[in-house]
Motif scaffolding. Structure first.
Motif, PDB file in Angstrom:
ATOM      1  N   ASP A  38      -1.837  -4.870 -10.098  1.00  0.00           N
ATOM      2  CA  ASP A  38      -1.363  -3.501 -10.184  1.00  0.00           C
ATOM      3  C   ASP A  38      -2.498  -2.612  -9.685  1.00  0.00           C
ATOM      4  O   ASP A  38      -3.620  -2.711 -10.173  1.00  0.00           O
ATOM      5  N   PHE A  39      -2.258  -1.751  -8.715  1.00  0.00           N
ATOM      6  CA  PHE A  39      -3.333  -0.942  -8.156  1.00  0.00           C
ATOM      7  C   PHE A  39      -3.967  -0.018  -9.179  1.00  0.00           C
ATOM      8  O   PHE A  39      -5.107   0.357  -9.044  1.00  0.00           O
ATOM      9  N   SER A  45     -10.736   2.074  -4.721  1.00  0.00           N
ATOM     10  CA  SER A  45      -9.673   1.712  -3.797  1.00  0.00           C
ATOM     11  C   SER A  45      -9.764   0.226  -3.449  1.00  0.00           C
ATOM     12  O   SER A  45     -10.844  -0.273  -3.121  1.00  0.00           O
ATOM     13  N   PRO A  46      -8.619  -0.482  -3.489  1.00  0.00           N
ATOM     14  CA  PRO A  46      -8.642  -1.896  -3.070  1.00  0.00           C
ATOM     15  C   PRO A  46      -9.123  -2.047  -1.634  1.00  0.00           C
ATOM     16  O   PRO A  46      -9.828  -2.996  -1.312  1.00  0.00           O
ATOM     17  N   ASP A  47      -8.757  -1.085  -0.775  1.00  0.00           N
ATOM     18  CA  ASP A  47      -9.194  -1.142   0.622  1.00  0.00           C
ATOM     19  C   ASP A  47     -10.714  -1.030   0.729  1.00  0.00           C
ATOM     20  O   ASP A  47     -11.338  -1.727   1.530  1.00  0.00           O
ATOM     21  N   GLU A  48     -11.323  -0.163  -0.090  1.00  0.00           N
ATOM     22  CA  GLU A  48     -12.782  -0.010  -0.067  1.00  0.00           C
ATOM     23  C   GLU A  48     -13.465  -1.305  -0.499  1.00  0.00           C
ATOM     24  O   GLU A  48     -14.486  -1.690   0.076  1.00  0.00           O
TER      25      GLU A  48
END
Length: 80
Positions: A38-39, A45-48
């Protein structure tokens, strides 16, 4: 809060290859967990997070002597 450090010395191509594999495997595990999670549960950030690992892996494309230090800081809080 307690702190634990592990430092990997990169003094040969063999060391560089081992560290590269360590980073690749860690990246794969983190990527899989981000995809399943779950974000809202992920700090930052998951992208970071993934980009940080990608940057490390790219740096290992040009192996050179150096060190990789992994730091784990344990917080007093518990998971819900």
């Amino acid at each position: 809060m307690s702190r634990h450090d592990a430092t990997f010395e990169i003094s040969s191509k063999t060391n560089a290859h081992a560290v590269r594999r360590l980073l690749e495997q860690t990246y794969d595990v983190v990527r899989e967990e981000v995809a399943r999670s779950d974000f809202e549960e992920i700090s930052g950030s998951p992208d970071e997070t993934l980009e940080a690992f990608e940057t490390l892996c790219e740096a290992m494309d040009r192996p050179a002597p150096g060190t990789l230090t992994v730091v784990y800081e344990r917080h007093a809080e518990t998971f819900d």
